[in-house]
Design a protein around this motif. Structure first.
Motif, PDB file in Angstrom:
ATOM      1  N   PHE A 107       0.791  -1.243  -0.157  1.00  0.00           N
ATOM      2  CA  PHE A 107      -0.095  -0.093  -0.107  1.00  0.00           C
ATOM      3  C   PHE A 107       0.901   1.116   0.086  1.00  0.00           C
ATOM      4  CE2 PHE A 107      -2.089  -3.456   2.203  1.00  0.00           C
ATOM      5  CZ  PHE A 107      -3.414  -3.396   1.750  1.00  0.00           C
ATOM      6  N   THR A 108       0.605   2.189  -0.962  1.00  0.00           N
ATOM      7  CA  THR A 108       1.514   3.380  -0.989  1.00  0.00           C
ATOM      8  C   THR A 108       0.852   4.471  -0.539  1.00  0.00           C
ATOM      9  OG1 THR A 108       0.745   3.733  -3.201  1.00  0.00           O
ATOM     10  CG2 THR A 108       2.638   2.455  -2.917  1.00  0.00           C
ATOM     11  N   GLY A 109       1.490   5.468   0.056  1.00  0.00           N
ATOM     12  CA  GLY A 109       1.150   6.898   0.609  1.00  0.00           C
ATOM     13  C   GLY A 109       2.060   7.967   0.386  1.00  0.00           C
ATOM     14  N   HIS A 110       1.439   9.174   0.247  1.00  0.00           N
ATOM     15  CA  HIS A 110       2.278  10.171  -0.288  1.00  0.00           C
ATOM     16  C   HIS A 110       1.674  11.563   0.308  1.00  0.00           C
ATOM     17  CE1 HIS A 110       4.064   8.154  -3.305  1.00  0.00           C
ATOM     18  NE2 HIS A 110       2.806   7.262  -3.899  1.00  0.00           N
ATOM     19  N   GLY A 111       2.362  12.238   1.023  1.00  0.00           N
ATOM     20  CA  GLY A 111       2.126  13.676   1.767  1.00  0.00           C
ATOM     21  C   GLY A 111       2.836  13.742   3.026  1.00  0.00           C
TER      22      GLY A 111
END
Length: 159
Positions: A107-111
């Motif tokens: 699962f990828t996340g950005h921020g």
């Protein structure tokens, strides 16, 4: 919500510093341990003081030693991949964890930190609640940080 990708991960070792916690403790700022773990990791330059660091270059947050499931206690190690786990473990205060080989959902996340990690874990918990046919292994899971605003969370699943 984006669908996670499935990858096969070979075993590897991460060395760094560790704490034991549980998700319910992390919801209470008075007893939460993860923020302090990461603060200590970076303020004491653990990413540079561990010998035998491999060329991967990423920072890892490894979840292991699960008491039961997401509701029980578990260990979190903030560290780096190491080509020589024995050498890295010789550093006073260092901990080592071996990532289990096997299938992982990514699962990828950005921020912005730490909200991107929190939001990604919320998506992960929702995914498993909505897909009961996919079962977590609760062996090792890990966050791989590509930079200060990007994470790939690998959750071990049963075949």
């Amino acid at each position: 919500m984006t669908t996670p990708t499935t990858v096969q991960i070979p075993s590897f070792s991460v060395a760094g510093i560790a704490v034991r916690t549980r998700n319910s403790d992390e919801m209470n700022p008075a007893i939460a341990r993860l923020g302090g773990l990461w603060e200590r990791f970076f303020s004491q330059s653990w990413e540079r003081k561990l010998p035998g660091r491999d060329s991967d270059g990423r920072i890892f947050g490894v979840y292991s030693g699960y008491e039961s499931n997401e509701h029980g206690a578990f260990d979190v190690t903030a560290g780096v991949a190491t080509a020589d786990p024995e050498l890295a473990q010789a550093v006073p205060g260092a901990a080592r964890v071996d990532i289990q080989a096997g299938d992982y959902l990514v699962f990828t996340g950005h921020g912005d930190m730490p909200q991107m990690v929190i939001d990604t874990w919320v998506r992960i918990w929702r995914y498993f609640a909505e897909n009961p046919q996919v079962q977590r292994r609760f062996g090792t899971d890990f966050e791989a940080y590509e930079g200060p605003d990007s994470v790939a969370i690998h959750v071990g699943v049963k075949p």
